[in-house]
Write an enzyme that holds these catalytic residues in place. Structure first.
Site, mmCIF file in Angstrom:
data_model
loop_
_atom_site.group_PDB
_atom_site.id
_atom_site.type_symbol
_atom_site.label_atom_id
_atom_site.label_comp_id
_atom_site.label_asym_id
_atom_site.label_seq_id
_atom_site.Cartn_x
_atom_site.Cartn_y
_atom_site.Cartn_z
ATOM 1 N N HIS A 230 0.868 -1.194 0.000
ATOM 2 C CA HIS A 230 0.000 0.000 0.000
ATOM 3 C C HIS A 230 0.910 1.251 0.000
ATOM 4 O O HIS A 230 1.798 1.334 -0.825
ATOM 5 C CB HIS A 230 -0.938 -0.103 1.210
ATOM 6 C CG HIS A 230 -2.049 0.895 1.294
ATOM 7 N ND1 HIS A 230 -2.445 1.709 0.264
ATOM 8 C CD2 HIS A 230 -2.863 1.216 2.338
ATOM 9 C CE1 HIS A 230 -3.453 2.487 0.647
ATOM 10 N NE2 HIS A 230 -3.727 2.220 1.908
ATOM 11 N N HIS A 276 -2.248 -2.254 -9.506
ATOM 12 C CA HIS A 276 -3.260 -1.625 -8.651
ATOM 13 C C HIS A 276 -4.491 -2.523 -8.618
ATOM 14 O O HIS A 276 -4.843 -3.135 -9.616
ATOM 15 C CB HIS A 276 -3.655 -0.242 -9.215
ATOM 16 C CG HIS A 276 -4.339 0.610 -8.214
ATOM 17 N ND1 HIS A 276 -5.682 0.525 -7.943
ATOM 18 C CD2 HIS A 276 -3.840 1.551 -7.376
ATOM 19 C CE1 HIS A 276 -6.001 1.394 -7.008
ATOM 20 N NE2 HIS A 276 -4.910 2.029 -6.638
ATOM 21 N N ASP A 329 2.722 5.691 -6.713
ATOM 22 C CA ASP A 329 3.907 5.573 -5.854
ATOM 23 C C ASP A 329 5.206 5.515 -6.642
ATOM 24 O O ASP A 329 6.265 5.885 -6.105
ATOM 25 C CB ASP A 329 3.767 4.340 -4.954
ATOM 26 C CG ASP A 329 2.669 4.522 -3.926
ATOM 27 O OD1 ASP A 329 1.938 3.555 -3.643
ATOM 28 O OD2 ASP A 329 2.520 5.645 -3.425
#
Ligand code: SDX
Length: 388
Positions: A230, A276, A329
């Site tokens: 995450h 994802h 990210d």
């Protein structure tokens, strides 16, 4: 009892509730009706945080008042500063990392907050503003302690003239940041602010769903965000790129990168910053941040540009060979790296932003609550007698 919905592991594809805060799907990312690219281009993080917490875009007066409240609440209570100093050896020893220290700091803030046991909408909004204001100060003071430097403006929590994003950078480094760093940080905070029922937000809602308090729910959400599957992926993605750079040397030879990736594929290694649960055709946020980070790199020099070019080779191989896109990210890791931010502060910065989404969801859960309690499919031993 309604019909039970079966699901793949990890509740994939299950609609676990309603929210008026955010919509995430293949075609768009919307905060309270506003599309993410529109917000990244035209809004500030303070405006987006207000939008998420209150539900509407602030007018000039509301924004001024909200900003003044955040500025007035930036400084930390003595007890939290004392804890941060005590955490210095834990960070040096490695038994605690910045995400752990931020989580404990938030917990102590809850112990000191006069509204801590009040779940009313008014109290939740007051607590949300105090948490938003103070999280950057915890991060900044923690970095000064890690570096062995004096705390930056401990009595005021920074410089009242600086925006939220600018003050966060100032608190960490002690230097007032350049305009391009401020704008890039501000957009990264907007991109990270909210994402419907992601793991950390859902954790916060489950805790709030028992009618536990906001600080407890945020503490749980921070623990969930830390994981490298995450929020922790922004740190792990940068560490992965540093590992590739070490292994292949300073030149970005496509062959060497491809060999590195194939070794990773053979060992079924998860490549951080990619993939994802919802986005299968790309993360709406990734391109926005990649462009801004790369522009900073191009103003800095060839070594920084080479980092982004390495990232682009990795992205191309992941897409061509695995049909997997980067998530937000991946560009975040490279962008914060060229901005000189220490890697272990990447996910704490994610917290400083996502607090706005978390607190909005916690308040929404409290305002229209039903205990969140799914059922389990038992796969254990058949019924048997203790005394045969
Ligand atoms: C965030 O949910 C949100 O909204 C989160 C977030 C937010 O704003 O809150 O967007 C922020 O957390 C982004 C995600 C950051 N995490 C990472 O970058 C970690 C690496 N990513 C993977 O672990 C993975 O993609 C997940 C955890 C993000 C999603 O995983 P899923 O939906 O459970 O998918 P999966 O792991 O079952 O993968 C499906 C297939 C698998 O292949 P098989 O085992 O079936 O052969 O795709 C492969 C996976 O191995 N795969 C990857 C991969 N991601 C998926 N293979 C290599 N590297 C990857 N990163």
């Amino acid at each position: 009892m309604s019909a039970t919905a079966t699901t793949g592991k990890g509740l994939e594809g299950i609609i676990a509730g309603d929210t008026s805060i955010c919509q995430v799907d293949q075609t768009s990312l919307i905060y309270r009706g506003y599309e993410i690219a529109d917000l990244a281009r035209h809004a500030t993080f303070e405006e987006v945080a207000y939008l998420l917490l209150v539900g509407e875009k602030p007018d000039a007066e509301q924004l001024r008042f909200f900003r003044d409240e955040l500025v007035a609440n930036r400084a930390l209570p003595r007890q939290v500063v004392e804890y941060l100093h005590a955490a210095g050896p834990m960070l040096a020893e490695g038994t605690a990392v910045p995400m752990d220290v931020l989580r404990t700091g938030v917990s102590i803030l809850g112990n000191l907050d006069k509204d801590s046991q009040d779940n009313s909408p008014e109290a939740n909004l007051r607590k949300a503003k105090r948490l938003l204001a103070k999280a950057p100060t915890i991060i900044g003071h923690m970095q000064c302690i890690i570096d062995g430097r004096e705390l930056v403006a401990p009595n005021t929590g920074g410089d009242a003239k600086l925006s939220h994003a600018a003050n966060l950078l100032y608190l960490m480094s002690g230097q007032r940041p350049s305009d391009d760093y401020v704008k890039t940080m501000d957009v990264s905070l907007i991109l990270y602010a909210e994402h419907d029922f992601n793991a950390s937000t859902f954790t916060g809602r489950v805790i709030a769903g028992t009618l536990s308090d906001m600080h407890g729910a945020v503490t749980g959400a921070i623990a969930a965000l830390k994981g490298p599957l995450h929020g922790g992926a922004n740190e792990a993605a940068m560490e992965m790129l540093k590992e590739i750079r070490t292994d292949i040397g300073p030149k970005n030879e496509v062959g060497a990168v491809t060999e590195w990736m194939h070794r990773a594929f053979e060992t079924k290694r998860k490549l951080m910053g990619f993939g994802h649960r919802v986005y299968k055709n790309g993360d709406h946020r990734a391109g926005i941040l990649h462009k801004m980070g790369r522009a900073i790199a191009e103003r800095q020099g060839s070594e920084q540009v080479a980092l982004f070019e390495l990232g682009e080779i990795v992205q191309r191989i992941m897409l061509e060979e695995k049909s997997i896109f980067p998530n937000v990210d991946f560009p975040c890791g490279m962008t914060y790296f060229v901005m000189g931010i220490p890697v272990p502060q990447y996910t704490p910065i994610f917290v400083a932003s996502r607090l706005s989404g978390w607190c909005a969801h916690i308040a929404e859960q409290h305002a229209n609550n039903r205990l969140i309690r799914p059922i389990a499919n038992y796969t254990g031993a058949p019924l048997r007698k203790w005394r045969s």
